[in-house]
Motif scaffolding. Structure first.
Motif, short mmCIF file in Angstrom:
data_model
loop_
_atom_site.label_atom_id
_atom_site.label_comp_id
_atom_site.label_asym_id
_atom_site.label_seq_id
_atom_site.Cartn_x
_atom_site.Cartn_y
_atom_site.Cartn_z
N LEU A 1 0.84 -1.21 0.00
CA LEU A 1 0.00 0.00 0.00
C LEU A 1 0.87 1.25 0.00
CD1 LEU A 1 -2.87 -0.77 2.55
CD2 LEU A 1 -3.07 -0.55 0.08
N ALA B 1 0.77 2.60 -3.59
CA ALA B 1 -0.44 3.43 -3.49
C ALA B 1 -1.51 3.03 -4.50
CB ALA B 1 -0.08 4.92 -3.63
N PRO B 2 -1.95 1.77 -4.47
CA PRO B 2 -2.95 1.33 -5.44
C PRO B 2 -4.27 2.05 -5.23
CG PRO B 2 -2.71 -0.31 -3.70
CD PRO B 2 -1.65 0.73 -3.46
N VAL B 3 -5.06 2.17 -6.29
CA VAL B 3 -6.40 2.77 -6.18
C VAL B 3 -7.43 1.78 -6.70
CG1 VAL B 3 -5.62 5.16 -6.31
CG2 VAL B 3 -6.16 3.90 -8.42
N ASP C 1 -7.52 -2.36 -7.23
CA ASP C 1 -6.27 -2.82 -6.65
C ASP C 1 -6.21 -2.54 -5.15
OD1 ASP C 1 -5.53 -3.68 -9.11
OD2 ASP C 1 -4.18 -2.00 -9.54
N LEU C 2 -6.69 -1.37 -4.78
CA LEU C 2 -6.73 -1.01 -3.36
C LEU C 2 -7.62 -1.98 -2.59
CD1 LEU C 2 -6.23 0.87 -0.95
CD2 LEU C 2 -8.08 2.32 -1.81
N ARG C 3 -8.80 -2.26 -3.15
CA ARG C 3 -9.73 -3.18 -2.47
C ARG C 3 -9.13 -4.57 -2.35
NH1 ARG C 3 -14.92 -0.96 -1.82
NH2 ARG C 3 -14.73 1.16 -2.54
N TYR D 1 -11.67 3.87 2.77
CA TYR D 1 -11.18 3.48 1.44
C TYR D 1 -10.97 4.72 0.57
CZ TYR D 1 -12.14 -1.55 2.13
OH TYR D 1 -12.13 -2.85 2.55
N LEU E 1 -7.91 6.53 1.58
CA LEU E 1 -6.70 5.83 1.09
C LEU E 1 -6.50 6.09 -0.40
CD1 LEU E 1 -6.90 2.27 2.75
CD2 LEU E 1 -5.26 4.08 3.26
N ALA E 2 -7.59 6.02 -1.16
CA ALA E 2 -7.47 6.16 -2.62
C ALA E 2 -7.09 7.59 -3.00
CB ALA E 2 -8.77 5.75 -3.29
N ALA F 1 -3.61 8.64 -0.58
CA ALA F 1 -2.48 7.71 -0.58
C ALA F 1 -1.50 7.98 0.56
CB ALA F 1 -1.76 7.75 -1.93
#
Lengths: 222, 222
Positions: free
Chosen positions: A67, A71-73, A76-78, B64, B67-68, B71
């Motif tokens: 992460l 810094a995925p969004v 990818d973040l999920r 979420y 985070l998105a 970052a």
């Protein structure tokens, strides 16, 4: 960058799958300790639990690094967050196997289970181990049909759990309250183990499809 | 950007604190339903559980988004991940209050608890609600000394839980197996509720100090 990300994500999935293998083994041994009144096997499960906790800590750290570095969004973040949640569920499955092993140790050399309910625990143990193995497979193969099979098997676990209660609550129960108390908690441990396995599989389905399957866990009415 | 981030983080903390308030109320009412055999109160807890689930889903979504969009890295990243973990624990506390309310409903109009153990549940209920309120306060004030008090109070819960077992396992227990089974599971629900409250407070300490306190939860031996 994208390639490194996907390699790291693949490694995380591999770590999760391997954790499922570990808790499947733990529950298999814990059930053996319970059914065979085997102290050495119980001790092994109890001392091996730290390895599961370590594996979870490592998986979580690796997910955090991914992460922080990538810094995925969006999806990818999920995905990475699903790994973190799944790792927590799998560690909890290890704790539940540990509780089973501790029950076997506490009553040793007496068996915890009267003959009347041994069959229930043999079967709940078999299903629990199978659920952990199938969750491992779902993570490795991302087979969402298999995830659905898992849910059906967990229903079978819930049925056994309910029947178990009717056995210990029946008027002709002759093994007294202490045995009933042990059995009540043990039944709950197997049932929760199954719920967590289903939840791990669901998280994988979510990663593949972007949708969380609607079927519910811990639907138990006490 | 940094300011927006801190505003959003403050809002997340506020959402978590408010969720603690909700599960504290739920456990207060569930205990009342249990002690007073009050069906209307039990029904209210049962129907209100969806609000807790919704609050958790909203908190997780907001975390979420943060985070998105932002970052965050290092400590900031860990803070947001702690929020996600804490929200999961608090939702689980709500589920445990729900299980207590369902037990009260299932046996209605019969009381679930024989007189001999009412006092235990009155006290475990009081501690559970207090733990939820204190966890709420820890999140709002980031008072790490208060987090330690929470851990001591949870030890008192564990003691009560152990004594409760000695009461139902005693030779002179005269209320039969079904009551013992109900009491076993109910005792476990209160004990787990306390564990989760401690874990929420620990996560807050971790956010403030960067170190996870070492004291353990679910140390229960069956």
């Amino acid at each position: 960058m994208r390639e490194a990300y996907h390699d790291q994500l693949g490694e995380l999935a591999e770590q999760l799958a391997s954790m499922c293998g570990m808790v499947g083994d733990a529950m298999e041994l814990a059930t053996k300790a319970l059914l065979d009144t085997d102290l050495a096997v119980a001790e092994r499960v109890i001392s091996d639990d730290a390895k599961i906790d370590d594996a979870r800590a490592r998986t979580e750290e690796d997910a955090y690094s991914l992460l922080a570095l990538q810094a995925p969004v969006a999806t990818d973040l999920r995905t990475v967050l699903s790994v973190i949640h799944a790792a927590e569920s799998i560690e909890r499955m290890g704790d539940l196997a540990l509780h089973v092993a501790k029950a076997a140790r506490r009553r040793h050399p007496q068996p915890v289970l009267p003959e009347a309910v041994r069959g229930y625990f043999a079967e709940m143990g078999r299903i629990a181990v199978d659920l952990a193995r199938k969750a491992e497979q779902v993570i490795r193969t991302q087979d969402i049909d298999l995830a659905r099979v898992l849910d059906d098997e967990d229903d079978a676990m819930d049925d056994l759990h309910r029947h178990l209660f009717s056995v210990i609550m029946a008027k002709d129960w002759e093994h007294g309250v202490p045995a009933a108390v042990d059995i009540t908690l043990l039944g709950r441990f197997y049932e929760r183990f199954g719920d967590h396995a289903v939840s791990v599989a669901k998280r994988t389905v979510f990663v593949v499809t972007g949708k969380m399957p609607g079927y519910s866990s811990d639907a138990t009415d006490l």
